[in-house]
Enzyme design. Structure first.
Site, PDB file in Angstrom:
ATOM      1  CG  ASP A  29       6.015  79.508  40.878  1.00 17.86           C
ATOM      2  OD1 ASP A  29       5.746  78.290  40.891  1.00 17.86           O
ATOM      3  OD2 ASP A  29       5.145  80.399  40.714  1.00 17.86           O
ATOM      4  CG  HIS A  99       5.732  71.357  38.636  1.00 16.80           C
ATOM      5  ND1 HIS A  99       4.639  70.834  37.966  1.00 16.80           N
ATOM      6  CD2 HIS A  99       5.227  72.142  39.610  1.00 16.80           C
ATOM      7  CE1 HIS A  99       3.534  71.300  38.508  1.00 16.80           C
ATOM      8  NE2 HIS A  99       3.853  72.096  39.522  1.00 16.80           N
TER       9      HIS A  99
HETATM   10  P1  DGP Z   1       1.279  73.451  40.764  1.00 21.21           P
HETATM   11  O1  DGP Z   1       0.117  74.203  41.338  1.00 21.21           O
HETATM   12  O2  DGP Z   1       1.989  72.589  41.754  1.00 21.21           O
HETATM   13  O3  DGP Z   1       0.888  72.740  39.484  1.00 21.21           O
HETATM   14  O4  DGP Z   1       2.339  74.579  40.366  1.00 21.21           O
HETATM   15  C1  DGP Z   1       2.426  75.183  39.121  1.00 21.21           C
HETATM   16  C2  DGP Z   1       3.311  76.379  39.304  1.00 21.21           C
HETATM   17  O5  DGP Z   1       3.762  76.796  38.039  1.00 21.21           O
HETATM   18  C3  DGP Z   1       2.631  77.592  39.941  1.00 21.21           C
HETATM   19  O6  DGP Z   1       3.270  77.884  41.190  1.00 21.21           O
HETATM   20  C4  DGP Z   1       2.827  78.722  38.964  1.00 21.21           C
HETATM   21  C5  DGP Z   1       3.898  78.197  38.032  1.00 21.21           C
HETATM   22  N1  DGP Z   1       3.762  78.623  36.660  1.00 21.21           N
HETATM   23  C6  DGP Z   1       2.691  78.413  35.860  1.00 21.21           C
HETATM   24  N2  DGP Z   1       2.914  78.936  34.634  1.00 21.21           N
HETATM   25  C7  DGP Z   1       4.168  79.469  34.672  1.00 21.21           C
HETATM   26  C8  DGP Z   1       4.968  80.146  33.706  1.00 21.21           C
HETATM   27  O7  DGP Z   1       4.594  80.373  32.552  1.00 21.21           O
HETATM   28  N3  DGP Z   1       6.207  80.556  34.109  1.00 21.21           N
HETATM   29  C9  DGP Z   1       6.682  80.315  35.378  1.00 21.21           C
HETATM   30  N4  DGP Z   1       7.898  80.768  35.658  1.00 21.21           N
HETATM   31  N5  DGP Z   1       5.949  79.678  36.313  1.00 21.21           N
HETATM   32  C10 DGP Z   1       4.704  79.264  35.956  1.00 21.21           C
END
Ligand code: DGP
Length: 114
Positions: A29, A99
């Site tokens: 994340d 996810h």
């Molecule tokens: P949710 O709030 O459950 O939809 O979680 C989305 C998660 O995705 C949040 O914890 C941040 C992560 N995230 C969003 N964009 C990116 C990205 O471009 N790269 C990575 N590694 N994580 C991301």
């Protein structure tokens, strides 16, 4: 359709994949909420867990199996860990592509609600 997790899946946005299989891929994340914070991301664009359970339940079991294996791989099993999937506005789902969060590596808060 603009979807960040589809773009990462397709390599349009570089992000190291820890695991990739027929069901999902796994990345760290970008904004970790624990010492270890992985995202197990569905390969197909499915909006959330409810849609997946209805339309492709094998995807859900494949993702859960991958989450458990990744947690094991990261050494989280002994101390324990948490799996979370958010759905919709009340669930604070920010990316509308299924996810599962894998959180661990330290003691988490007891409060998983508000
Ligand atoms: P949710 O709030 O459950 O939809 O979680 C989305 C998660 O995705 C949040 O914890 C941040 C992560 N995230 C969003 N964009 C990116 C990205 O471009 N790269 C990575 N590694 N994580 C991301």
């Amino acid at each position: 359709m603009d979807c960040i997790f589809c773009a990462i899946r397709d390599g349009e946005i570089p992000s190291p994949k820890l695991v990739e299989n027929e069901f999902c891929y796994v990345i760290r994340d970008i904004n970790p909420q624990a010492a270890v914070h992985l995202l197990v991301i569905a390969k197909p664009h499915v909006a959330n867990i409810a849609e997946a359970v209805d339309e492709c339940p094998e995807l859900v079991s494949g993702m859960l199996k991958t989450a458990v294996e990744c947690a094991r791989q990261e050494g989280l099993e002994e101390g324990g860990y948490r799996l979370v999937t958010n759905l919709g506005e009340n669930g604070c789902q920010s990316v509308k592509h299924l996810h599962i969060h894998v959180l661990g590596g330290e003691k988490l808060t007891e409060n998983i609600g508000k």
